[in-house]
Enzyme design. Sequence first.
Site, mmCIF file in Angstrom:
data_model
loop_
_atom_site.group_PDB
_atom_site.id
_atom_site.type_symbol
_atom_site.label_atom_id
_atom_site.label_comp_id
_atom_site.label_asym_id
_atom_site.label_seq_id
_atom_site.Cartn_x
_atom_site.Cartn_y
_atom_site.Cartn_z
ATOM 1 N N HIS A 1 4.117 -57.729 -69.826
ATOM 2 C CA HIS A 1 5.525 -57.334 -69.953
ATOM 3 C C HIS A 1 5.671 -55.854 -70.292
ATOM 4 O O HIS A 1 6.677 -55.439 -70.869
ATOM 5 C CB HIS A 1 6.247 -58.183 -71.013
ATOM 6 C CG HIS A 1 6.057 -59.656 -70.842
ATOM 7 N ND1 HIS A 1 6.800 -60.403 -69.961
ATOM 8 C CD2 HIS A 1 5.186 -60.511 -71.432
ATOM 9 C CE1 HIS A 1 6.408 -61.667 -70.022
ATOM 10 N NE2 HIS A 1 5.431 -61.767 -70.896
ATOM 11 N N SER B 1 7.938 -28.268 -59.526
ATOM 12 C CA SER B 1 9.390 -28.318 -59.442
ATOM 13 C C SER B 1 9.919 -26.952 -59.014
ATOM 14 O O SER B 1 9.370 -25.914 -59.391
ATOM 15 C CB SER B 1 9.993 -28.694 -60.802
ATOM 16 O OG SER B 1 11.383 -28.423 -60.841
ATOM 17 N N LYS C 1 6.580 -28.388 -64.743
ATOM 18 C CA LYS C 1 6.404 -29.718 -64.179
ATOM 19 C C LYS C 1 5.135 -29.853 -63.337
ATOM 20 O O LYS C 1 4.727 -28.937 -62.631
ATOM 21 C CB LYS C 1 7.603 -30.101 -63.310
ATOM 22 C CG LYS C 1 8.895 -30.298 -64.067
ATOM 23 C CD LYS C 1 8.801 -31.456 -65.065
ATOM 24 C CE LYS C 1 8.632 -32.801 -64.381
ATOM 25 N NZ LYS C 1 9.793 -33.167 -63.571
ATOM 26 N N GLU D 1 4.026 -41.397 -55.941
ATOM 27 C CA GLU D 1 5.411 -41.819 -55.729
ATOM 28 C C GLU D 1 5.692 -42.079 -54.248
ATOM 29 O O GLU D 1 6.406 -43.041 -53.903
ATOM 30 C CB GLU D 1 6.357 -40.748 -56.269
ATOM 31 C CG GLU D 1 6.352 -40.655 -57.786
ATOM 32 C CD GLU D 1 7.158 -39.477 -58.317
ATOM 33 O OE1 GLU D 1 7.334 -39.403 -59.546
ATOM 34 O OE2 GLU D 1 7.598 -38.636 -57.514
#
Length: 466
Positions: A155, A276, A282, A289
């Site tokens: 979980h 970024s 970043k 992704e």
Amino acid sequence: MKLWGGRFTKDTDSLVEDFHSSISFDKRLYRQDIRGSMAHARMLGETGIIAREDAENIIRGLQQILADLEAGRGELSVHAEDIHMNVEQLLIERVGEVGKKLHTARSRNDQVALDTRMFLKEEIVEISELLIKTQQALVELAEQHTDTVMPGYTHLQKAQPITFAHHLMAYFEMFQRDWQRLRDCYGRTDVCPLGSGALAGTTFPIDREMVAEELGFNRISTNSLDGVSDRDYVIEFAAAASLIMTHLSRLCEEIILWASDEFSFINLDDAYSTGSSIMPQKKNPDVAELVRGKSGRVYGHLMALLTMVKGLPLAYNKDLQEDKEALFDIIDTVKKSLLVFAPMIATITVNTGRMYQGAGGGFTNATDVADYLVNKGMGFRDAHRIVGELVFYAIEQEKELEKLTLAEYRQFADMFEEDIFQAIAISTCVERRNVPGGPAPVRVKEAVAQAKVVMETNSKEYNDKN
């Protein structure tokens, strides 16, 4: 003029011509189409259906067309509709009237089924090899981290301590099932449909086994209706590919979490990250992704294929033309994802200290406290209740279980002795899970060794298919 135009008195409308044509995408099948045509022509000559000399002229013409297309020469026309008619038209232009004999005893219906099966067989082998490389990357990383302790989750809540290698090897098992599914799919794709004709075979005395053997098929289809209308193998491959993407996506999700500042379990190599345009600090896990995102693309094609065939009467229907773009995009998406995934895994840097620190929080050793009481003679349900109360107490005291005193432990059960602290040490919790399939370092080392044997067997089978 269309090669099928004898029955028609009007030209095809230009809009229909563009809508109907598939050459923009099925041109990818040109090698398979020409190979299949050469085998068919050779069979026609061997059986005496056409003169042997005619068959030889056709084969020479097809070889020249193949060489031209491989070299980027030779134009394919939308007016010829598809790769089959384009090749035949080029053949007639090259060898003359004899080229018109090639299509004897076959239909585009069994021809396209043949081409698609040949193409998919080759692609399954290539994707299987990429899966093996992905497995190798996982095993190599796991082998470096058989003693690296990390928290295991259920979980997405900390559950019990495990080893990082054990976590990675779970994905090895997923990809091994994927490899097996592709192998099984290959077997059902390895069926030669040529000779099924449009739907009812042919009146000519063809030798289907000869063609199947030349083209490397294991067997021929046994029903002409099914031979031209079956797309189960395409759908089965799409389902297998969807599971590959599922497993890639699941691991990508974990990589994205692990690479975040909140977890800081891993660092991704700069070569597999991006920055970024506005935030200079970043380092984004864009590769992971994108792979995660592309899984939905493959799922969509699977649903499209299932929907395409669900209401089709036997035998061939033009709807089946829609299988190509879905199949090609599935193949491209899976291959590109696997190609970039393995080196991304291979270049990960693991923050072992952070992982170990994470394994110690969240009362991950609570089950081991219960097991301790069971080993002292208490029933597990009673032990479970007592440890739950103990955890609640520790939360109130803002302490971890290993920070409680023996006196505090004995408030809940007289069975607790000084050895409780060794029993619930994080390293002990991992090492004592020494069961087959467990996370103990000794077991994970066995799993890694076995995985190497499995990959060697997989590679041998891949090489045999080549």
